[in-house]
Design a protein around this motif. Sequence first.
Motif, PDB file in Angstrom:
ATOM      1  N   TYR A 139      -6.639   9.838   9.873  1.00  0.00           N
ATOM      2  CA  TYR A 139      -6.479   8.629   9.596  1.00  0.00           C
ATOM      3  C   TYR A 139      -4.800   8.580   8.477  1.00  0.00           C
ATOM      4  N   VAL A 140      -4.630   7.142   8.159  1.00  0.00           N
ATOM      5  CA  VAL A 140      -3.800   7.284   6.862  1.00  0.00           C
ATOM      6  C   VAL A 140      -4.303   6.770   6.069  1.00  0.00           C
ATOM      7  N   ALA A 141      -4.420   7.538   5.604  1.00  0.00           N
ATOM      8  CA  ALA A 141      -4.791   6.700   3.664  1.00  0.00           C
ATOM      9  C   ALA A 141      -3.454   5.623   3.127  1.00  0.00           C
ATOM     10  N   LEU A 157      -2.024   9.165  -9.120  1.00  0.00           N
ATOM     11  CA  LEU A 157      -2.660   8.858  -7.567  1.00  0.00           C
ATOM     12  C   LEU A 157      -2.432   9.802  -6.921  1.00  0.00           C
ATOM     13  N   MET A 158      -1.057  10.711  -6.887  1.00  0.00           N
ATOM     14  CA  MET A 158      -0.718  11.346  -5.775  1.00  0.00           C
ATOM     15  C   MET A 158      -2.045  12.764  -6.067  1.00  0.00           C
ATOM     16  N   CYS A 159      -2.614  12.662  -6.840  1.00  0.00           N
ATOM     17  CA  CYS A 159      -3.634  13.628  -7.128  1.00  0.00           C
ATOM     18  C   CYS A 159      -4.713  12.830  -6.879  1.00  0.00           C
ATOM     19  N   ARG A 160      -4.986  12.031  -7.362  1.00  0.00           N
ATOM     20  CA  ARG A 160      -6.504  11.126  -6.103  1.00  0.00           C
ATOM     21  C   ARG A 160      -5.900  11.468  -4.962  1.00  0.00           C
ATOM     22  N   ASP A 161      -4.940  11.358  -4.509  1.00  0.00           N
ATOM     23  CA  ASP A 161      -5.203  11.135  -2.572  1.00  0.00           C
ATOM     24  C   ASP A 161      -5.292  12.580  -1.874  1.00  0.00           C
ATOM     25  N   ALA A 162      -4.706  13.838  -2.851  1.00  0.00           N
ATOM     26  CA  ALA A 162      -4.537  15.101  -2.877  1.00  0.00           C
ATOM     27  C   ALA A 162      -6.526  15.411  -2.533  1.00  0.00           C
ATOM     28  N   LEU A 163      -6.778  14.572  -3.944  1.00  0.00           N
ATOM     29  CA  LEU A 163      -8.755  15.214  -3.866  1.00  0.00           C
ATOM     30  C   LEU A 163      -9.560  14.572  -2.648  1.00  0.00           C
ATOM     31  N   CYS A 175       0.583  -1.046   0.279  1.00  0.00           N
ATOM     32  CA  CYS A 175      -0.430   0.114   0.433  1.00  0.00           C
ATOM     33  C   CYS A 175       0.629   1.365   0.322  1.00  0.00           C
ATOM     34  N   PHE A 176       0.269   2.564  -0.318  1.00  0.00           N
ATOM     35  CA  PHE A 176       1.197   3.619  -1.114  1.00  0.00           C
ATOM     36  C   PHE A 176       0.299   4.507   0.162  1.00  0.00           C
ATOM     37  N   ALA A 177       1.775   5.369   0.984  1.00  0.00           N
ATOM     38  CA  ALA A 177       0.690   5.729   1.743  1.00  0.00           C
ATOM     39  C   ALA A 177       0.950   7.568   2.490  1.00  0.00           C
ATOM     40  N   ASN A 178      -0.738   7.937   1.873  1.00  0.00           N
ATOM     41  CA  ASN A 178      -0.723   9.699   1.932  1.00  0.00           C
ATOM     42  C   ASN A 178       0.542  10.346   1.088  1.00  0.00           C
ATOM     43  N   LEU A 198      -9.038   2.445  -1.648  1.00  0.00           N
ATOM     44  CA  LEU A 198      -8.067   3.549   0.161  1.00  0.00           C
ATOM     45  C   LEU A 198      -8.356   2.323   0.949  1.00  0.00           C
ATOM     46  N   ASN A 199      -7.045   2.084   1.486  1.00  0.00           N
ATOM     47  CA  ASN A 199      -7.562   1.722   2.564  1.00  0.00           C
ATOM     48  C   ASN A 199      -6.676   2.662   4.483  1.00  0.00           C
ATOM     49  N   LYS A 200      -7.621   2.038   5.508  1.00  0.00           N
ATOM     50  CA  LYS A 200      -7.394   3.425   6.350  1.00  0.00           C
ATOM     51  C   LYS A 200      -6.902   2.403   7.808  1.00  0.00           C
ATOM     52  N   GLU A 201      -5.941   3.381   8.093  1.00  0.00           N
ATOM     53  CA  GLU A 201      -5.347   3.291   9.562  1.00  0.00           C
ATOM     54  C   GLU A 201      -5.816   4.185  10.299  1.00  0.00           C
ATOM     55  N   PRO A 202      -6.786   4.095  11.224  1.00  0.00           N
ATOM     56  CA  PRO A 202      -6.828   4.913  12.044  1.00  0.00           C
ATOM     57  C   PRO A 202      -5.239   6.117  12.658  1.00  0.00           C
ATOM     58  N   LEU A 203      -5.348   6.990  12.534  1.00  0.00           N
ATOM     59  CA  LEU A 203      -4.034   7.855  13.962  1.00  0.00           C
ATOM     60  C   LEU A 203      -5.040   7.801  15.097  1.00  0.00           C
TER      61      LEU A 203
END
Lengths: 257, 654, 257
Positions: free
Chosen positions: B619-621, B571-577, B257-260, B635-640
């Motif tokens: 969370y961490v995306a 992917l960066m744009c999608r994450d930012a979006l 997985c690629f995070a944030n 999208l998988n989430k790791e809650p902070l």
Amino acid sequence: MKIKLKVWRQKNRDTPGQFKTYDSPELNEHMSFLEMLDVINEDLANKGEEPIAFDHDCREGICGTCSCVINGKPHGPNRGVATCQTYMRSFKDGDTIVVEPWRAKAFPIIKDLVVDRTAFDRIQHAGGYISVRTGAAPDANAILVPKKDADLAMDAAQCIGCGACVAACKNASAMLFVAAKVSHLGLLPQGQPEREKRVLAMVKQMDEEGFGACTATGSCQAVCPKEISIAFIARMNHDYGKALLKGDPHAAPGQAG
Amino acid sequence: MAVLNSNIPPGPLAEKWEQYKFNTKLINPANKRKYKVIVVGAGLAGASAAATLAELGYEVHNFVFHDSPRRAHSVAAQGGINAAKNYPNDGDSVYRLFYDTIKGGDFRSREANVYRLAEVSLNIIDQCVAQGVPFAREYGGFLDNRSFGGAQVSRTFYARGQTGQQLLIGAYSALNKMIGAHAVKSYTHAEMLDLVVVNGHAKGIIVRHLETGAITRHNADAIVLATGGYGNVYNLSTLARNSNATAIWRAYKRGACFANPCYTQIHPTCIPVSGDYQSKLTLMSESLRNDGRVWVPKKKEDCKKRPRDIPEADRDYYLERMYAAFGNLAPRDVSSRAAKQVCDEGRGIGPSGLGVYLDFADAIQRLGEGKVRERYGNLFAMYHEITNEDAYHTPMRIYPAVHYTMGGLWVDYNLMSNLPGLFVLGEANFSDHGANRLGASALMQGLADGYFVIPATISAYLASQNPGQRPPVEHDAFRAAEADVQAIITKLMNSKGKHTPTSFHRRLGKIMWDHCGMARTKAGLEAGIKHIIALRDEYWREVNVLGAANDWNQALELANRVADYLELGELMCRDALHREESCGAHFREEYQYTTADPEVQNGLVNVGDVKRRDDVFAYVAGWEYPGTTEKAPVLNKEPLVYEAAHMSTRSYKV
Amino acid sequence: MSGIFKSSLGKKYLMAGTGVVLLSFVVGHLIGNLQVFGPPELINRYAYFLHSKPALLWSARIGLLAALVIHVSTAARLTMENRAARPIGYAGGVAFGSTWQSRHMFLSGAVILAFVAYHLAHFTWRLPAVNGLGDFTKLQTVLDGKTVPDVYGMMILGFQVWWVVLLYLIAQVLLLAHLSHGIASAFFSLGLRNHVWAPHLQRAGLALSVALFLGFVSIPAAIFTRVIGADYAEKTRMELRAATQFEAALVRGKEAR
């Protein structure tokens, strides 16, 4: 501005190379020398000709990758900079610029301007380190280092391992490089236990790699991007002589020196 | 769906790491040599990891695409390395370093990892000094410290302006020792082009030798990636030209997985772009902001005037105006955004209008030119070399540039990705800096991961693997991965288009900078994604790679990397979006403080400061590759969860 | 210890060490020769004294010869190795950062070696073929009642020939070049200089080489320009002529008989 580039082209290690001359497209004096090569390469590629291979990476004078001999001088006309920090404002419109790779038996040409500098790594494998296991270190302030020594060690430690010293030396000697490495560690209290072993091992490897000897001409320090002084070579000569004279009573016969 | 289990050990924050180390299974020395570990990269994280793992007795193989491990881009870090030594006795502590890092990261990093980082920072300095890193000293022989990057304590150790270089030489020398002892096998000019996954575990890599083009397979019991950041997606950045995302991107495409990915740090003090030919942006150390004052003209009409002709009353020292408490030392993201803001208002200076002044006139008056020269002489010289301007007499021109990527492959507390057996260290992982990294912390993290964390955590995984049982390189998974690598290379070599990989890289960089840069909007990001997809299509039709695949071919190397940037950029744009909040370096124009907010009214923050949405986005995306670029990533989430530090509004105003 | 003969640094120690030996001879030789500025008896007595102690003379000669052989053979080896370290030279540019003399030590050394051979033939072996005048062994004088070689006369007469003076001058220029780099460089090779001392040693080395140059050049210059020994030259010339004529007469007499 426009220039003519007379550049060394060599297909690979085994094929002999030759000079080729290219006319540059319109350039800008604020370009770095490597950006000028980029522009020429882009132009060559668009004409269907293979771009000129040249080594580069950080382009801010610290990684030591770039390595062009420009008009006979490693890293170009200016003092204390690497090729990547050389700007086209150092040349004139209409100049013919001769660009060659580092030339030394110990640095075989890989392609065009790219040479193989792994000899430097092998010299350091032989002894360019202080043997300390991770986690074994005492508190950082437990051993005091006089500022004078730390500063001098830093002067030597700045070496970026580019090989310009070898390229500049008429003997293709690696003495400035090895001396910088030996002196950096030899000046610090942490480096004392291995000081003699280190200098013997590194010099031995240096000789085996086929570098020439030092004639103290000083051209190495004149082209060093970090302006490392040849006084470090004298320091290494001192260390080496001392280590030779003292010898190692426990070394197996024939291994000393 | 991947499961993102952070595996944070139980217990109080300050005891987790000690407890963890005690509870981790050890491997007996006789068995250690039966385990083979591949370390890709030899920057601070990679070299320190390879050396230390070899010291412990593992069979280590190290791969770098450079001609020597010493050239990794860690070498370029200037300022320093943080450590909570508290030698100056100015109130520093492990907890303060931890808290500053968490706060600096705008509460988007994992608490347990950051605490561990602060803890081992102490050992790093000890280790480096013992290796012979010539840190700056005081006359008494003790180590010198300075304040850096907006910290209110002096906890930064430095070696002139070349701290990264000296630390890298230290780690490289540790590596040399082990190479010399035949405990590490070093592969140079060897670029990792794929990860091999066998039964869900990372067990090998595919490598292209840059000189001969030979593709080789390498197996191991565990794979460690320490391949650095991916800022070169933007084409223009302060990164080395060859730094790239291929290793982590291909690992992503194999299931990691690629995070944030959208967290990109834009460094405020870089030399502005001078033309289209530009290949690289040069960073001027942040330490300049200790004495330099940042300003732009108050009036647009003044922008083309010579700075000395603009009277004091017509200058806007905007950082001092906006952030009274920190002034010119405001954190990187805050300073960068402020620079963009004033330039967007049309008050930028220099030929392109994208620049602000960093003025030393006051400092020279106060300290004298000699003192300023002593402190910053090398930086002024560097500035002069590049711009041909003398900063002692006219202010420097600076502008923000892409510098560091906080995002990276997702890892748990062990620094292991969701793919068992794949460990990711340093800038390549996402773990410690949240949404913004503080100055002098990257070096700290790289060395912490390599010297102290991975040697302790890798044994937990290896103990679960039978010694000597790694799959052979003849395994189908290796064959398939090699075929995939070969297919991409063949496709690139056979594409007989009209444009060079460089030209595509430049165009992608422009899209990324315009749409996923310092300030982002929904519409902008959506447009960016469209442009990138279109550019990617064009790439595979129109790219032209000259030369041969079985030869030294820098165009092919770049073509391979640009192919990955064209996917990663999306992917960066999608994450930012998707991240509909602002945090740290991620600034969404829709989410900023306005006069309607009570925090602005009671003076805690400025209008235009980033507005987090902790209720929705704490969370961490972790993005997961769906098997094709046609489909949207999962999208998988790791809650902070914050146990010790309390999430608060990050204010640098008061 | 074998490193002294094998390693590049070791060879430089040999060069430096033997160089110092040769330098000390050169200094001593000059001091001896400067006695030519005194009355003829001074240098003749000195020469006679040296020749009257054959053990001393020959051990010095053997020592010098050994130093010379090591100096020259090591130089030859180093030069070959240094040339091999750069098989292909550069096309562009000029030398930089180094002095002419530092780059041409082998050349200056070779010329000096050739000169030493000539000098020996000229004044030690006194071969008539090289002096342009005649048989110097015939020049004798009476000192304290003994007949001894007239060294003073030989020098005065020897430097009346313009091309001999020219040869000596050329050799001295090259010796100046050789020593102006070599003296400081010997300290460098032996590691006996550091950042602080380097500039002082450089200056001291230069000063000594210039002093030696002036000293050596002053002798043929003073003689050729007739500042010293003008009368003595005529006298000696007559003597030589007389001795030669006498000998010729003897030969003729023998033939007649």
